[in-house]
Design a protein around this motif. Sequence first.
Motif, PDB file in Angstrom:
ATOM      1  N   LYS A   1      44.596 -30.105  20.491  1.00  0.00           N
ATOM      2  CA  LYS A   1      45.562 -29.487  19.574  1.00  0.00           C
ATOM      3  C   LYS A   1      46.087 -28.171  20.145  1.00  0.00           C
ATOM      4  O   LYS A   1      47.285 -27.867  20.052  1.00  0.00           O
ATOM      5  CB  LYS A   1      44.909 -29.248  18.208  1.00  0.00           C
ATOM      6  CG  LYS A   1      44.704 -30.504  17.393  1.00  0.00           C
ATOM      7  CD  LYS A   1      43.898 -30.244  16.132  1.00  0.00           C
ATOM      8  CE  LYS A   1      44.668 -29.498  15.087  1.00  0.00           C
ATOM      9  NZ  LYS A   1      43.917 -29.431  13.805  1.00  0.00           N
TER      10      LYS A   1
ATOM     11  N   TRP B   1      43.552 -37.256  13.370  1.00  0.00           N
ATOM     12  CA  TRP B   1      42.971 -37.146  14.705  1.00  0.00           C
ATOM     13  C   TRP B   1      41.709 -37.994  14.827  1.00  0.00           C
ATOM     14  O   TRP B   1      40.972 -38.179  13.857  1.00  0.00           O
ATOM     15  CB  TRP B   1      42.619 -35.689  15.021  1.00  0.00           C
ATOM     16  CG  TRP B   1      43.785 -34.760  14.980  1.00  0.00           C
ATOM     17  CD1 TRP B   1      44.261 -34.091  13.889  1.00  0.00           C
ATOM     18  CD2 TRP B   1      44.635 -34.408  16.081  1.00  0.00           C
ATOM     19  NE1 TRP B   1      45.358 -33.330  14.244  1.00  0.00           N
ATOM     20  CE2 TRP B   1      45.616 -33.509  15.586  1.00  0.00           C
ATOM     21  CE3 TRP B   1      44.661 -34.750  17.435  1.00  0.00           C
ATOM     22  CZ2 TRP B   1      46.605 -32.949  16.385  1.00  0.00           C
ATOM     23  CZ3 TRP B   1      45.643 -34.208  18.237  1.00  0.00           C
ATOM     24  CH2 TRP B   1      46.609 -33.313  17.715  1.00  0.00           C
TER      25      TRP B   1
ATOM     26  N   LEU C   1      55.414 -37.329  15.004  1.00  0.00           N
ATOM     27  CA  LEU C   1      55.263 -37.625  16.424  1.00  0.00           C
ATOM     28  C   LEU C   1      56.379 -38.557  16.893  1.00  0.00           C
ATOM     29  O   LEU C   1      56.678 -39.562  16.246  1.00  0.00           O
ATOM     30  CB  LEU C   1      53.901 -38.251  16.699  1.00  0.00           C
ATOM     31  CG  LEU C   1      52.687 -37.408  16.286  1.00  0.00           C
ATOM     32  CD1 LEU C   1      51.394 -38.110  16.675  1.00  0.00           C
ATOM     33  CD2 LEU C   1      52.756 -36.018  16.902  1.00  0.00           C
TER      34      LEU C   1
ATOM     35  N   ALA D   1      46.124 -39.259  18.128  1.00  0.00           N
ATOM     36  CA  ALA D   1      46.783 -38.522  17.054  1.00  0.00           C
ATOM     37  C   ALA D   1      47.838 -39.422  16.426  1.00  0.00           C
ATOM     38  O   ALA D   1      48.615 -40.053  17.135  1.00  0.00           O
ATOM     39  CB  ALA D   1      47.434 -37.252  17.604  1.00  0.00           C
TER      40      ALA D   1
ATOM     41  N   VAL E   1      49.115 -34.602  10.986  1.00  0.00           N
ATOM     42  CA  VAL E   1      48.585 -35.546  11.960  1.00  0.00           C
ATOM     43  C   VAL E   1      47.116 -35.856  11.687  1.00  0.00           C
ATOM     44  O   VAL E   1      46.330 -34.961  11.376  1.00  0.00           O
ATOM     45  CB  VAL E   1      48.781 -34.987  13.394  1.00  0.00           C
ATOM     46  CG1 VAL E   1      48.005 -35.801  14.422  1.00  0.00           C
ATOM     47  CG2 VAL E   1      50.264 -34.955  13.744  1.00  0.00           C
TER      48      VAL E   1
ATOM     49  N   ASP F   1      55.447 -30.451  14.747  1.00  0.00           N
ATOM     50  CA  ASP F   1      54.629 -30.140  13.575  1.00  0.00           C
ATOM     51  C   ASP F   1      53.409 -31.058  13.573  1.00  0.00           C
ATOM     52  O   ASP F   1      53.536 -32.283  13.421  1.00  0.00           O
ATOM     53  CB  ASP F   1      55.451 -30.347  12.307  1.00  0.00           C
ATOM     54  CG  ASP F   1      54.656 -30.088  11.028  1.00  0.00           C
ATOM     55  OD1 ASP F   1      53.515 -29.577  11.126  1.00  0.00           O
ATOM     56  OD2 ASP F   1      55.177 -30.407   9.940  1.00  0.00           O
ATOM     57  N   LEU F   2      52.240 -30.478  13.758  1.00  0.00           N
ATOM     58  CA  LEU F   2      50.998 -31.252  13.800  1.00  0.00           C
ATOM     59  C   LEU F   2      50.224 -31.191  12.486  1.00  0.00           C
ATOM     60  O   LEU F   2      49.098 -31.699  12.405  1.00  0.00           O
ATOM     61  CB  LEU F   2      50.107 -30.745  14.942  1.00  0.00           C
ATOM     62  CG  LEU F   2      50.699 -30.817  16.362  1.00  0.00           C
ATOM     63  CD1 LEU F   2      49.724 -30.213  17.365  1.00  0.00           C
ATOM     64  CD2 LEU F   2      51.043 -32.251  16.746  1.00  0.00           C
TER      65      LEU F   2
END
Length: 391
Positions: free
Chosen positions: A292, A309, A238, A233, A307, A303-304
Motif C-alpha cells: 500500500k 486486500w 482500480l 487488491a 480496496v 483511491d485505495l
Amino acid sequence: MPSAISTDVLIVGAGVAGLWLNARLRRQGFSTVLVESSALGGGQSLKSQGIIHGGAKYALHGALSGASEAIADMPRRWREALSGKGELDLTGVRLLSEAHYLWSPGTLAGNLTSFFASKAVRGRVDQVKGADLPPALQDPKFKGKVYRLAELVIDVPSLIARLAELAGDSLLAGQNIEPLHDGDQLIGLCIDGRNIIAQRVVLSAGAGNAQLLKTLGVSQPTMQRRPLHMVLAKGPTLKPLYAHCLGGGPKPRLTVTTHPAADGQWVWYVGGDVAEADGVAREPAAQIAAVKKELGTLLPWIDLSQVQWATLRVDRAEPAQSGLTRPDNAFLNVQGRLMTGWPTKLALAPDFADRVLAALSHDEIHPTPQPPLAGMPRPPLAVPVWDQLLP
C-alpha cells in the motif's frame, strides 16, 4: 472398464505445463493419460501473473543473459497459438493485454540506458504517451516514462479451460499414485488401484514432483523452492495495469497485473522485488502495508480506500540450482521410462513440451493405436486465487 490401461505417455500434474504437453502429444497422434490429484491448474499455474515474458525483465542490467536468450521467442509462439495458427489452437483464450509495459517513475536514466543497450530488447521496445498509456497511468499527475514491451498477458483460467478441452478424454482424477514395476523396471503407475502401463511417464507436477520422486524411490533430480509473498487488491477504483515498475536494482520494484474477478471488479496482483526476500519475511498485514505504501508513493491519484486486500504465499518449484538462482530454461531429466521436469516459468511451457518430444524422438517412441478412454473420473477446474481470497 479394464483393470489395466495402456498408453504411450502417462503425465502426472495438470498445470499449464502438463496440459500443454498433453495437447502437443495428442496433436501428434500419441495416446496419453494426464493424472491430476486435485484441480486443473490448482498448483502454481493459477498463482501465475499470466505474463508471457520475452526476456525483457532479465535484461535490466543491460547484460544479455541465458534466460533472455532462451525465452525471447516465447511471445511469438504464444501469439500464434492464441490466433489458432500455432502448435496448439488456443482460440478462445482471453488475452488480458496485448503488451506488458516497463514503467520508470523517476530519473533512472543510467538504468534505462543500460537496459535499452541490451540486445535482448533492442527493436522490441517503444515509448508510449498520452492515450496509449495503460489506463491506471493516464493521470495528469503521472510524470514517469512508459515503454511497451513485445510481451503479452493472458487470462490463465481461460487458458486452463481451453487446454482441458484439448485434452479430450485423457484426463484422470487420481489421488493414490504408486509405481508399477516389471522386475526392476518402471513400466507405469498404479492410480487409485488402476494399473496404467506407459512407454514413458512424465512428472510435471511442480512442487508435487518432490513427493512423487520419493514415492518412486528416485533421488534425482532434486528440487528447490523459491518463495514469494504476493499481494492481491480488489476495488472499484482500480484500472487495468500490466507493468514492471523500475527500481534502482536488477529486479522490477513492482510487477502489477490486473485480472477479472467473478463479480466484475478488477484485481491487481502485485509481485516483483517487493514480493521477494523482505516481502517473504513479512507477516501478511505488514506485507499489505508495504505494498500500500509503494502504491501510494508511485500512484498517489489512485483511491485505495475501498480496496480489499489479501496476500498469497507462492513457492516456485524448480530444479535445484546453486544459490537458489532462477533456471534459464525449461528443465527435463530422463531416467529410463521416467521423465521429470519443470517449465520454470509459465511462458516456457512450449519449451518444456519441446524437450519431452525431443526425448521421445531420440528414444524412437512413436504413437501407437489405443482405444479411447471412457467413464474415467475427471478432475475439476480450479477456482482462481483472487476469487478464493477476495470473494
